[in-house]
Design a protein around this motif. Sequence first.
Motif, PDB file in Angstrom:
ATOM      1  N   SER A 190     -33.592 -38.349  18.598  1.00  0.00           N
ATOM      2  CA  SER A 190     -34.100 -37.299  18.878  1.00  0.00           C
ATOM      3  C   SER A 190     -32.948 -36.132  18.305  1.00  0.00           C
ATOM      4  O   SER A 190     -33.061 -35.121  17.783  1.00  0.00           O
ATOM      5  N   ARG A 191     -31.920 -36.341  17.710  1.00  0.00           N
ATOM      6  CA  ARG A 191     -30.495 -35.877  17.550  1.00  0.00           C
ATOM      7  C   ARG A 191     -31.370 -35.729  16.199  1.00  0.00           C
ATOM      8  O   ARG A 191     -31.429 -34.398  14.938  1.00  0.00           O
ATOM      9  N   ASN A 192     -32.160 -36.378  15.509  1.00  0.00           N
ATOM     10  CA  ASN A 192     -33.041 -36.533  13.691  1.00  0.00           C
ATOM     11  C   ASN A 192     -33.789 -35.772  13.694  1.00  0.00           C
ATOM     12  O   ASN A 192     -33.803 -34.811  12.599  1.00  0.00           O
ATOM     13  N   ASN A 193     -34.814 -35.727  15.100  1.00  0.00           N
ATOM     14  CA  ASN A 193     -35.866 -35.023  14.659  1.00  0.00           C
ATOM     15  C   ASN A 193     -34.991 -33.510  14.906  1.00  0.00           C
ATOM     16  O   ASN A 193     -35.999 -32.075  15.122  1.00  0.00           O
ATOM     17  N   GLN A 194     -33.789 -32.873  15.372  1.00  0.00           N
ATOM     18  CA  GLN A 194     -33.677 -31.080  15.330  1.00  0.00           C
ATOM     19  C   GLN A 194     -33.475 -30.641  14.220  1.00  0.00           C
ATOM     20  O   GLN A 194     -33.668 -30.873  12.802  1.00  0.00           O
ATOM     21  N   ILE A 195     -34.258 -29.013  13.894  1.00  0.00           N
ATOM     22  CA  ILE A 195     -34.197 -28.633  13.492  1.00  0.00           C
ATOM     23  C   ILE A 195     -32.690 -28.144  12.965  1.00  0.00           C
ATOM     24  O   ILE A 195     -31.882 -27.371  13.853  1.00  0.00           O
ATOM     25  N   ASN A 196     -32.024 -28.137  11.834  1.00  0.00           N
ATOM     26  CA  ASN A 196     -30.631 -28.254  11.265  1.00  0.00           C
ATOM     27  C   ASN A 196     -30.883 -26.522  10.117  1.00  0.00           C
ATOM     28  O   ASN A 196     -31.101 -27.497   8.883  1.00  0.00           O
ATOM     29  N   THR A 197     -31.131 -25.570   9.886  1.00  0.00           N
ATOM     30  CA  THR A 197     -31.275 -24.556   9.344  1.00  0.00           C
ATOM     31  C   THR A 197     -30.337 -24.275   7.935  1.00  0.00           C
ATOM     32  O   THR A 197     -30.267 -23.350   7.607  1.00  0.00           O
ATOM     33  N   GLU A 198     -28.904 -24.624   8.627  1.00  0.00           N
ATOM     34  CA  GLU A 198     -27.740 -23.805   7.864  1.00  0.00           C
ATOM     35  C   GLU A 198     -26.533 -25.127   7.784  1.00  0.00           C
ATOM     36  O   GLU A 198     -25.931 -25.673   8.964  1.00  0.00           O
ATOM     37  N   ILE A 199     -26.191 -25.043   7.030  1.00  0.00           N
ATOM     38  CA  ILE A 199     -24.990 -25.826   7.250  1.00  0.00           C
ATOM     39  C   ILE A 199     -23.189 -25.903   6.250  1.00  0.00           C
ATOM     40  O   ILE A 199     -23.893 -24.072   4.847  1.00  0.00           O
ATOM     41  N   ASN A 200     -22.203 -25.615   6.683  1.00  0.00           N
ATOM     42  CA  ASN A 200     -21.178 -24.818   5.642  1.00  0.00           C
ATOM     43  C   ASN A 200     -20.245 -26.116   5.099  1.00  0.00           C
ATOM     44  O   ASN A 200     -19.908 -26.961   5.830  1.00  0.00           O
ATOM     45  N   GLY A 201     -18.692 -25.451   4.274  1.00  0.00           N
ATOM     46  CA  GLY A 201     -18.419 -26.043   3.721  1.00  0.00           C
ATOM     47  C   GLY A 201     -17.754 -26.100   2.591  1.00  0.00           C
ATOM     48  O   GLY A 201     -17.864 -24.053   2.575  1.00  0.00           O
ATOM     49  N   LYS A 202     -17.167 -27.131   1.471  1.00  0.00           N
ATOM     50  CA  LYS A 202     -16.422 -26.050   0.685  1.00  0.00           C
ATOM     51  C   LYS A 202     -17.374 -26.131  -0.500  1.00  0.00           C
ATOM     52  O   LYS A 202     -17.571 -27.056  -0.740  1.00  0.00           O
ATOM     53  N   PRO A 203     -17.650 -25.614  -1.179  1.00  0.00           N
ATOM     54  CA  PRO A 203     -18.430 -25.127  -2.718  1.00  0.00           C
ATOM     55  C   PRO A 203     -17.601 -26.547  -3.767  1.00  0.00           C
ATOM     56  O   PRO A 203     -16.335 -26.928  -3.515  1.00  0.00           O
ATOM     57  N   GLY A 204     -18.422 -26.960  -3.913  1.00  0.00           N
ATOM     58  CA  GLY A 204     -18.163 -27.913  -4.867  1.00  0.00           C
ATOM     59  C   GLY A 204     -18.255 -27.429  -6.346  1.00  0.00           C
ATOM     60  O   GLY A 204     -18.901 -26.696  -7.481  1.00  0.00           O
ATOM     61  N   ILE A 205     -17.251 -27.819  -7.673  1.00  0.00           N
ATOM     62  CA  ILE A 205     -16.697 -27.390  -8.725  1.00  0.00           C
ATOM     63  C   ILE A 205     -17.277 -28.862 -10.009  1.00  0.00           C
ATOM     64  O   ILE A 205     -16.839 -29.609  -9.562  1.00  0.00           O
TER      65      ILE A 205
END
Length: 165
Positions: A6-21
Amino acid sequence: MNSRNSRNNQINTEINGKPGIVWGNLIVPASGGSKIKIKVARDLLQANIKLAYGLEKKEIIIPILEIKGIELVEGRLWWLLGLGITTLSIYFIGIIFIIMFFIVKQRWIVIHTPSINLSLFYKKSENVEQFQQTILAIQRQLRTPTISKSNNSRSSVANGVSQKS
């Protein structure tokens, strides 16, 4: 097991973090209070990046259909090993860095497109896995052809005409 599905079927439309260079052949997290937010906006992927304590800002918009792959990575900080080896001769301080190399891990996601690769370093893997599944589901939905009613009526008219001839 059901709670995990049920957790894997949830819709997540946004993530946050640090950009990679990209630094040589390595991807490293950006320093200086840098932040990145990647979100899904209908059929587009929108990335907002703030670098150098917010002094530089970028906005990148990519059609979801242009995404060629999504890579979830977990790995070591190789610069710790290099720093450890180079400082090993100075009072054996390098041993601390070598031990940290084996303990500390980083997690990041790379979104590959023909024109750009977006990378984001994150802490919670569950959110990123759900985000990956959301993008793949939207991409599958956009790639499946939709049959409209007008196409069905045209084909029946064309069949009727061919039967009369």
